[in-house]
Scaffold this active site. Structure first.
Site, short mmCIF file in Angstrom:
data_model
loop_
_atom_site.label_atom_id
_atom_site.label_comp_id
_atom_site.label_asym_id
_atom_site.label_seq_id
_atom_site.Cartn_x
_atom_site.Cartn_y
_atom_site.Cartn_z
N LEU A 151 20.24 20.70 30.02
CA LEU A 151 19.52 20.46 28.78
C LEU A 151 19.19 18.98 28.60
O LEU A 151 19.79 18.13 29.27
CB LEU A 151 20.38 20.96 27.61
CG LEU A 151 20.61 22.49 27.63
CD1 LEU A 151 21.81 22.88 26.77
CD2 LEU A 151 19.35 23.21 27.16
N PRO A 152 18.29 18.65 27.67
CA PRO A 152 17.85 17.25 27.56
C PRO A 152 18.93 16.25 27.15
O PRO A 152 19.05 15.20 27.76
CB PRO A 152 16.74 17.30 26.50
CG PRO A 152 16.24 18.71 26.51
CD PRO A 152 17.45 19.55 26.85
N THR B 112 22.49 15.33 31.59
CA THR B 112 22.97 13.95 31.43
C THR B 112 23.10 13.70 29.93
O THR B 112 22.09 13.67 29.23
CB THR B 112 21.99 12.94 32.04
OG1 THR B 112 21.83 13.24 33.42
CG2 THR B 112 22.50 11.52 31.88
N LYS C 1 27.97 8.76 36.22
CA LYS C 1 26.50 8.84 36.29
C LYS C 1 25.85 7.64 35.57
O LYS C 1 24.95 7.00 36.11
CB LYS C 1 26.07 10.17 35.65
CG LYS C 1 24.64 10.27 35.19
CD LYS C 1 23.72 10.78 36.25
CE LYS C 1 22.27 10.66 35.81
NZ LYS C 1 21.32 10.98 36.80
N LYS D 134 16.64 6.28 28.94
CA LYS D 134 17.64 7.20 28.37
C LYS D 134 19.03 6.86 28.93
O LYS D 134 20.01 6.73 28.17
CB LYS D 134 17.29 8.65 28.72
CG LYS D 134 18.39 9.63 28.36
CD LYS D 134 18.15 11.05 28.87
CE LYS D 134 19.42 11.88 28.67
NZ LYS D 134 19.31 13.26 29.16
P1 NAD Z 1 13.21 19.19 31.09
O1 NAD Z 1 12.77 18.68 29.76
O2 NAD Z 1 12.19 19.48 32.13
O3 NAD Z 1 14.10 20.51 30.89
C1 NAD Z 1 14.93 20.74 29.80
C2 NAD Z 1 14.75 22.19 29.39
O4 NAD Z 1 15.68 22.49 28.35
C3 NAD Z 1 13.35 22.48 28.84
O5 NAD Z 1 12.78 23.56 29.56
C4 NAD Z 1 13.61 22.84 27.37
O6 NAD Z 1 12.72 23.83 26.86
C5 NAD Z 1 15.02 23.36 27.44
N1 NAD Z 1 15.72 23.32 26.15
C6 NAD Z 1 15.79 22.30 25.24
N2 NAD Z 1 16.57 22.65 24.21
C7 NAD Z 1 17.02 23.91 24.47
C8 NAD Z 1 17.85 24.82 23.78
N3 NAD Z 1 18.39 24.49 22.60
N4 NAD Z 1 18.09 26.03 24.33
C9 NAD Z 1 17.53 26.35 25.53
N5 NAD Z 1 16.72 25.55 26.24
C10 NAD Z 1 16.48 24.33 25.70
O7 NAD Z 1 14.26 18.11 31.63
P2 NAD Z 1 14.81 17.95 33.14
O8 NAD Z 1 14.02 16.92 33.83
O9 NAD Z 1 15.01 19.29 33.74
O10 NAD Z 1 16.22 17.27 32.82
C11 NAD Z 1 17.34 18.02 32.36
C12 NAD Z 1 18.56 17.12 32.33
O11 NAD Z 1 18.79 16.61 33.63
C13 NAD Z 1 18.43 15.91 31.41
O12 NAD Z 1 19.65 15.70 30.77
C14 NAD Z 1 18.07 14.78 32.36
O13 NAD Z 1 18.47 13.52 31.87
C15 NAD Z 1 18.85 15.18 33.59
N6 NAD Z 1 18.33 14.65 34.86
C16 NAD Z 1 17.00 14.74 35.15
C17 NAD Z 1 16.53 14.23 36.35
C18 NAD Z 1 15.05 14.31 36.70
O14 NAD Z 1 14.64 13.65 37.68
N7 NAD Z 1 14.24 15.09 36.02
C19 NAD Z 1 17.41 13.65 37.27
C20 NAD Z 1 18.78 13.61 36.98
C21 NAD Z 1 19.22 14.13 35.75
#
Ligand code: NAD
Length: 296
Positions: free
Chosen positions: A65-66, A96, A171, A246
């Site tokens: 999740l975000p 994260t 992290k 972030k």
């Molecule tokens: P993203 O925004 O693509 O995905 C997050 C998903 O969570 C979305 O599909 C959203 O609809 C869903 N969501 C939000 N609130 C929700 C809820 N209450 N119930 C159900 N679903 C819900 O983000 P991402 O890029 O997949 O990143 C996810 C996590 O991973 C973050 O914490 C980010 O910091 C971490 N991260 C991302 C990357 C990257 O390169 N994208 C790398 C390392 C870590």
């Protein structure tokens, strides 16, 4: 084969869930976005109407999740996952988030008889797709041992970092260092080039000298020396400025909470904050070299 509930199927979670499906596990999926959910269903998951339903009658729950507020809400709200999961369910939160939220949520899980680990990742969307993520895991050793076989399906390097929240701590400390080293590398290229060197010459020297670091040798911010780096693709991400920001904000908050002195971390957060406020949040984070050179 395990019954798994997966919550949050975005850019990262969608691929991670797919790797669990490919290994033969069954998956109950939930995301607020219909598009994300539809993609998971196309890969073989069963769509659920709420997070709580995705976490019901399963052996393992994985979430991606975000931010901390989403994790607290999904798990801890009345009628949420904690109120519905069967005792003994293993929970892996790979989002994260801030260290304190991770520690609070894991403590709540323990009160409900649920084993939970924080298991944030590095490796980006490419690593999620390829199943080569690095996981940094916090929680009890027992919970880690239970989580390891599932994490092995989504990642390549799985580290046990210690007690609850320690995965998040590892992290953000790592990413703070990455932010600082990218700014340092960018400054060094800008200085060398302003003094008359070309980027390739400076790279050839510094990449095998004492200035060598990952930001230089794997992700060079100056166009030219490293064909695969985003610098050669108009600084398209990669790892976006807003994502780095972030993590730097999380690092700053965590440093303040324990009185750790991180002046360069703070300054990095300010510089990335300026880049984002100027409208470049979607640029790859190595694009900070342009701002530092006065070209943005
Ligand atoms: P993203 O925004 O693509 O995905 C997050 C998903 O969570 C979305 O599909 C959203 O609809 C869903 N969501 C939000 N609130 C929700 C809820 N209450 N119930 C159900 N679903 C819900 O983000 P991402 O890029 O997949 O990143 C996810 C996590 O991973 C973050 O914490 C980010 O910091 C971490 N991260 C991302 C990357 C990257 O390169 N994208 C790398 C390392 C870590």
């Amino acid at each position: 084969m395990a019954k798994i509930g997966f919550i949050g199927l975005g850019n990262m979670g969608g691929h991670m869930a797919n790797n669990l499906l490919k290994a033969g596990h069954s998956l109950k999926a939930f995301d607020l976005s219909k598009e994300a959910l539809d993609r998971a269903v196309a890969n073989g998951a069963v769509a659920m109407a709420t997070a709580a339903e995705a976490g019901k009658d399963v052996d393992v729950i994985v979430s991606m999740l975000p931010a901390g507020k989403h994790v607290r809400g999904v798990y801890g709200d009345a009628g949420g996952v904690f109120d519905n999961a069967s005792p003994g369910t293993l929970i892996i939160d790979s989002s994260t988030i801030d260290v304190q939220s991770a520690r609070d949520v894991i403590a709540m899980a323990a009160k409900k008889g649920l084993d939970m680990v924080d298991a944030p990742v590095s490796g980006g969307v490419g690593g999620a797709q390829a199943g080569t993520l690095t996981f940094m895991v916090g929680g009890s050793q027992e919970a880690f041992n239970k989580a390891k076989p599932i994490l092995d399906l989504m990642g390549k390097k799985i580290f046990y970092a210690g007690g609850p929240g320690n995965g998040q701590a590892a992290k953000i400390a790592n990413n703070m260092l990455l932010g600082i080293s990218m700014i340092g590398t960018s400054e060094a290229f800008n200085l060398a080039m302003a003094l008359g060197l070309d980027a390739k010459t400076f790279f050839d020297i510094s990449s095998v000298s004492s200035g060598q670091c990952w930001s230089m040798t794997s992700y060079c911010p100056a166009p030219g020396p490293l064909p695969t780096s985003p610098a050669n693709n108009d600084y398209k991400p990669g790892f976006a400025v807003d994502m780095m920001l972030k993590d730097l904000r999380l690092a700053k908050e965590a440093a303040e909470s324990v009185g750790a002195n991180t002046p360069l971390g703070h300054q990095s957060e300010e510089l990335y904050g300026k880049l984002s406020a100027d409208g470049h949040g979607g640029l790859d984070f190595s694009g900070i070299i342009k701002m530092l050179a006065g070209r943005l």
